[in-house]
Design an enzyme around this catalytic site. Structure first.
Site, PDB file in Angstrom:
ATOM      1  N   LYS A 269      52.539  37.703  35.104  1.00  0.00           N
ATOM      2  CA  LYS A 269      51.612  38.727  34.621  1.00  0.00           C
ATOM      3  C   LYS A 269      52.265  39.527  33.501  1.00  0.00           C
ATOM      4  O   LYS A 269      53.351  40.084  33.666  1.00  0.00           O
ATOM      5  CB  LYS A 269      51.224  39.654  35.762  1.00  0.00           C
ATOM      6  N   ASP A 274      49.610  49.335  31.243  1.00  0.00           N
ATOM      7  CA  ASP A 274      48.442  49.375  32.122  1.00  0.00           C
ATOM      8  C   ASP A 274      48.058  50.813  32.424  1.00  0.00           C
ATOM      9  O   ASP A 274      48.647  51.467  33.287  1.00  0.00           O
ATOM     10  CB  ASP A 274      48.726  48.628  33.427  1.00  0.00           C
ATOM     11  N   LYS A 281      44.480  55.524  35.791  1.00  0.00           N
ATOM     12  CA  LYS A 281      45.500  55.919  36.761  1.00  0.00           C
ATOM     13  C   LYS A 281      45.789  57.415  36.651  1.00  0.00           C
ATOM     14  O   LYS A 281      45.524  58.039  35.611  1.00  0.00           O
ATOM     15  CB  LYS A 281      46.802  55.149  36.491  1.00  0.00           C
ATOM     16  N   ASP A 292      54.508  46.832  33.774  1.00  0.00           N
ATOM     17  CA  ASP A 292      53.509  45.943  34.364  1.00  0.00           C
ATOM     18  C   ASP A 292      53.546  44.539  33.759  1.00  0.00           C
ATOM     19  O   ASP A 292      52.754  43.680  34.135  1.00  0.00           O
ATOM     20  CB  ASP A 292      52.106  46.549  34.211  1.00  0.00           C
ATOM     21  N   ASP A 351      41.306  48.760  37.272  1.00  0.00           N
ATOM     22  CA  ASP A 351      42.753  48.821  37.476  1.00  0.00           C
ATOM     23  C   ASP A 351      43.255  47.647  38.306  1.00  0.00           C
ATOM     24  O   ASP A 351      44.457  47.502  38.508  1.00  0.00           O
ATOM     25  CB  ASP A 351      43.143  50.148  38.138  1.00  0.00           C
ATOM     26  N   GLU A 353      43.415  44.618  37.335  1.00  0.00           N
ATOM     27  CA  GLU A 353      43.292  43.737  36.173  1.00  0.00           C
ATOM     28  C   GLU A 353      44.241  42.551  36.209  1.00  0.00           C
ATOM     29  O   GLU A 353      43.974  41.521  35.577  1.00  0.00           O
ATOM     30  CB  GLU A 353      43.514  44.543  34.883  1.00  0.00           C
ATOM     31  N   ARG A 355      44.946  40.386  38.492  1.00  0.00           N
ATOM     32  CA  ARG A 355      44.335  39.176  39.057  1.00  0.00           C
ATOM     33  C   ARG A 355      43.316  38.566  38.095  1.00  0.00           C
ATOM     34  O   ARG A 355      43.063  37.373  38.125  1.00  0.00           O
ATOM     35  CB  ARG A 355      43.695  39.511  40.405  1.00  0.00           C
TER      36      ARG A 355
END
Length: 502
Positions: A269, A274, A281, A292, A351, A353, A355
């Site tokens: 990933k 993010d 967030k 991230d 959030d 995201e 996946r």
């Protein structure tokens, strides 16, 4: 740091810091006895005076010891001699020793802890541990400093691993392996530590391209937004909609075996920042969301080590890279997107995201490479941190032999994972009234439902997922990327290489 091996009598080391062990109750190791004899008992007298008892991880640093030619001696406690010296115990001791040695101020280190017998581990493993732990302790990230802090103690420039003549070949091999893994880990840490305004998707792609240029057996390409649209990667592209930085799907291919051999595919990933998107967030610690992309950094780092070692495998590293930001064009909660596999996804939380970019990449891996196995790595869920803390990565798999191999690799490398359930019951939480699947399944079992979402796109594959949200970086005073799970991934590749060569 430069590494070598030596068979020199430790009592005759002429400079630098000499690292030896001492068991609880000051029971000496052979190197400790040799130094104590050379100093006419002064080392033991100093240990007694300072009440150093040899507790595991404790250390005693003695400068200018009479009769000993090394500049200083670092005695590291090894705990009770009566207790089994397990690999986990030795790794703890080695970590403490490396940290103390890195802060000792010496220009060189001689490591004599390899004389300690460890259950089910050989000289090669102990030498590799020395290199990895010393490299980790010596790591500094100064790339973004305008002025380097000259007040910090500089780490050693050189280290030598002491070994017996009979073990020298194994120790040398261990040093070589350790250096390759340490280089891959340092690369992953450097990428993770860079800020989001520098390490963008395009920058990450450029670093992967540079890796390929260093290694003749590695090729690079990066799929741009237009190419991903043609492939139908609507899920991945939905995450990038709020960003002005164009996304990239980074592809590194290493060929160390015949073309007919199905590759091992590593997927990481790569969300380079993010914010959470529209489901933004909290402001607190949002700066850490530059980490991230540590999954992408780890598979790139593992590829660096694999290529350096020249493993007889075919390995592919895929890193979907994008930012996740709020914007007038950003995905909204309730939006429905279509994946490369043709499955539609209701985005209930922007959030969640990771996946969304991984599922299209898993489909791409399956269709493009028909791999032997797929292992994805992602800082996927805060729920995994709640479940396992910061000690173990969460492991999910639809193929138990693959899970067992990854767990064993993590134990061997000291980069542990813990297997979590992946039962059908959890997938029911992802049911949607409007699409084939929702991207979140509620608060309960958040790490498991995230893995269940990914499993939907890997049904035809032997697949495993590593959730490294709790292990990829440290917070607080020690804030920074750890490079995990490069060690685990490299050990898995080494194990597969051993099988291929058998």
């Amino acid at each position: 740091m430069q590494f070598s091996t030596t068979t020199t009598d430790v009592s005759r080391i002429r400079s630098g810091c000499l690292v030896v062990g001492g068991f609880e109750g000051r029971r000496p190791t052979p190197a400790y006895r040799a130094l104590d004899a050379a100093s006419a008992g002064r080392l033991d007298a100093i240990a007694r005076k300072t009440r150093f008892q040899g507790d595991a991880g404790k250390h005693l640093h003695v400068h200018a010891l009479d009769g000993v030619t090394a500049d200083s001696v670092l005695v590291v406690g090894c705990g009770p001699q009566s207790e089994a010296m397990t690999a986990a115990r030795y790794l703890k001791i080695a970590g403490a020793a490396a940290g103390a040695a890195a802060g000792a101020g010496a220009s060189s280190v001689t490591w004599a802890l390899g004389e300690i017998e460890v259950d089910d581990r050989d000289a090669g493993w102990k030498s590799r541990v020395a290199v990895e732990r010393l490299s980790d302790a010596a790591y500094r990230f100064d790339a973004m400093r305008g002025k380097v802090d000259d007040k910090r103690t500089p780490p050693p420039a050189r280290a030598s691993v002491a070994t017996t003549r009979g073990d020298r070949a194994a120790a040398r091999a261990g040093v070589d392996t350790g250096q390759a893994i340490a280089a891959g880990t340092s690369l992953a840490r450097d990428l993770g530590n860079l800020p989001g305004n520098v390490c963008t998707p395009r920058y990450l792609a450029d670093q992967a391209k540079a890796l390929a240029a260093r290694h003749p057996k590695v090729t690079f390409k990066a799929l741009d937004e237009a190419r991903m649209k043609r492939l139908g990667m609507g899920s991945l592209l939905s995450v990038a909609r709020g960003s002005r930085e164009p996304p990239r799907l980074i592809v590194l291919e290493y060929r160390g075996a015949a073309r007919s051999v199905a590759p091992i595919v590593l997927v990481g990933k790569g969300v380079t920042f993010d914010s959470g998107g529209i489901s933004i967030k909290p402001a607190s610690a949002m700066d850490e969301m530059k980490f991230d992309m540590c999954g992408a950094a780890s598979v790139i780092g593992a590829m660096e080590a694999c290529a350096t070692l020249g493993l007889p495998l075919n390995v592919v590293a895929l890193a979907p890279a994008t930012e996740n930001l709020p914007d007038g064009n950003a995905s909204k909660p309730g939006d429905i997107v279509s994946t490369m596999a043709g499955t539609t996804v209701e985005i209930l939380n922007t959030d969640a995201e990771g996946r969304l970019i991984l599922c299209d990449t898993l489909t791409y891996a399956e269709q493009r490479y028909k791999p032997d196995v797929i292992v994805d790595v992602a800082t996927l869920t805060g729920a995994c941190v709640i479940a396992l803390g910061h000690h173990a990565s969460g492991l999910f798999s639809n193929h138990q032999p693959l899970a067992d191999a990854l767990l064993a690799a993590g134990e061997h490398a000291g980069d542990r994972a813990w297997q979590m359930p992946l039962w059908d019951e959890y997938a029911k939480q992802l049911e949607s009234n409007f699409a084939d699947v929702a991207n979140v399944g509620g608060r309960d079992a958040g790490a498991v439902t995230a893995a269940s979402f990914l499993a939907r796109f890997a049904k035809k594959q032997r697949w495993a997922h590593l959730d490294v949200a709790g292990t990829a970086w440290h917070s607080g005073k020690a804030k920074g990327a750890t490079g995990r799970p490069v060690g685990l991934l490299c050990q898995y590749l080494l194990d597969r290489a051993s099988e291929a060569s058998a």
